[in-house]
Design an enzyme around this catalytic site. Sequence first.
Site, PDB file in Angstrom:
ATOM      1  N   VAL A  17       0.756  -1.143  -0.065  1.00 20.08           N
ATOM      2  CA  VAL A  17       0.005   0.067   0.010  1.00 20.08           C
ATOM      3  C   VAL A  17       0.858   1.262   0.020  1.00 20.08           C
ATOM      4  CG1 VAL A  17      -1.858   0.996   1.213  1.00 20.08           C
ATOM      5  CG2 VAL A  17      -1.931  -1.160   1.080  1.00 20.08           C
ATOM      6  N   ARG A  48      11.450  -0.308   7.380  1.00 17.24           N
ATOM      7  CA  ARG A  48      12.093  -1.239   8.279  1.00 17.24           C
ATOM      8  C   ARG A  48      13.675  -1.712   7.544  1.00 17.24           C
ATOM      9  NH1 ARG A  48       7.961  -5.399  10.810  1.00 17.24           N
ATOM     10  NH2 ARG A  48       6.685  -3.932  12.108  1.00 17.24           N
ATOM     11  N   ARG A  49      13.478  -1.926   6.271  1.00 16.98           N
ATOM     12  CA  ARG A  49      14.568  -2.333   5.486  1.00 16.98           C
ATOM     13  C   ARG A  49      14.958  -1.271   4.172  1.00 16.98           C
ATOM     14  NH1 ARG A  49      11.401  -6.613   6.561  1.00 16.98           N
ATOM     15  NH2 ARG A  49      10.315  -6.512   4.637  1.00 16.98           N
ATOM     16  N   LYS A 107      -6.756  -0.900  10.621  1.00 15.87           N
ATOM     17  CA  LYS A 107      -8.263  -1.324  11.526  1.00 15.87           C
ATOM     18  C   LYS A 107      -8.091  -2.008  12.975  1.00 15.87           C
ATOM     19  CE  LYS A 107      -7.130  -5.000   8.494  1.00 15.87           C
ATOM     20  NZ  LYS A 107      -6.327  -5.087   7.127  1.00 15.87           N
ATOM     21  N   ASP A 203      -9.688 -10.014  11.212  1.00 13.84           N
ATOM     22  CA  ASP A 203      -9.695  -8.858  10.262  1.00 13.84           C
ATOM     23  C   ASP A 203     -11.334  -8.450  10.160  1.00 13.84           C
ATOM     24  OD1 ASP A 203      -8.386  -7.341   8.028  1.00 13.84           O
ATOM     25  OD2 ASP A 203     -10.233  -7.988   7.005  1.00 13.84           O
ATOM     26  N   LYS A 207     -13.184  -4.676  11.630  1.00 12.51           N
ATOM     27  CA  LYS A 207     -13.851  -3.659  10.662  1.00 12.51           C
ATOM     28  C   LYS A 207     -15.059  -3.595  11.232  1.00 12.51           C
ATOM     29  CE  LYS A 207     -10.826  -5.012   6.896  1.00 12.51           C
ATOM     30  NZ  LYS A 207     -11.021  -5.914   5.541  1.00 12.51           N
TER      31      LYS A 207
END
Length: 430
Positions: A17, A48-49, A107, A203, A207
């Site tokens: 994203v 992070r990388r 979320k 998940d 939501k």
Amino acid sequence: MMRTRPLKVALLGCGVVGSEVARIMTTHAADLAARIGAPVELAGIAVRRPNRVRAGVPAELLTTDATALVKRGDIDVVVEVIGGIEPARSLITTAFEHGASVVSANKALLAADGTALHAAAVEHRADLYYEAAVAGAIPLIRPLRESLAGDKINRVMGIVNGTTNFILDKMDSTGAGYSEALDEATALGYAEADPTADVEGFDAAAKAAILAGIAFHTRVTIDDVHREGITEVSAADIASAKQMGCTVKLLAICERSEDGASVTARVHPAMIPLTHPLASVREAYNAVFVEADAAGKLMFYGPGAGGSPTASAVLGDLVAACRNKLAATTGPGESAYARLRVSPMGDVVTRYHISLDVADKPGVLAQVATVFAEHQVSIDTVRQQGKDGDAALVVVTHRAPDAALAATVEALRKLDTVRGVASIMRVEGE
């Protein structure tokens, strides 16, 4: 006249994203500036990388120090797409403290700690937007929070997880079992290597908490949401649904009680009639069905995940937050004035489809019917098939409190003539 000094944006996360957000901000820079009224500059990207190759992302913007990025003091909006509870929560709070508004797709964090985040945004006169946290590209949170703000919403029911919808759709269309359908979803990239959050309903439950809070102006957390996944859904369940003219979907259901004094939020597989609009939602798509007093029945449909669709929702929020920065104002925040009671699943009035393995002999149906009567659960239809001393007895109930239905099932298990409960599934959408 357009302001020449750019609004500065910090991006936390540059995965599927985040990289799309960065790409769109770069390629559509002129259009975004025209829509906002000022240029928008991507000032830094926390990752992070940093050595990982990210096509189209300027390497000089990358940093591993996310805290320092949000503390800079010249950042107008922070876009958070790293997910999880920490360090996302601390970074968002720090962003508010240093004068930035926040756009998030998180979320899990919003469902667990949305109240504290909203309070921090208000304290620091900042915005907190999170359209991308529910149903990807589908405009849903803004319509509920703004377009329907003058209406009374009674029910929100939807398919809000593309992975589980893909699996159930494949089971329905091909006759595949759960494991086979999951393998296909994984091979196509719809399911993660560890699909637990999706297939066990976590998940969708996050939501559902967000949707219920907005729809009913009441604080609802993920702990308030009843949750069941799809791992126990079998090919036999799908076949039974077809015999009833139904299909099976993992639904997130948020509804107001008939007396208006309480609300419920739940996630579980359910049979829905093929005539219901949600029944036609295929593959990895999402759809949410909203029922309101004045507006009536509305349905929102589209891709619920993926880099580009989710980035579209993020950019919509970014434009809104930037416009508010220019106007020195903020958008709508948390609305929890109603303070309705959140009822447990046992209080929910629903229907059951129950498949029993029973002895094929006289009196069995009468025994089963007696158990339902003792628990004040009315039977709608019964279907029985017998062979070689065994029988399958399928019972569909009328609407009753879920606690009464659950007690009925436990009593059925104790009958000598009932050899097993093959499946239990709720029936919705009628």
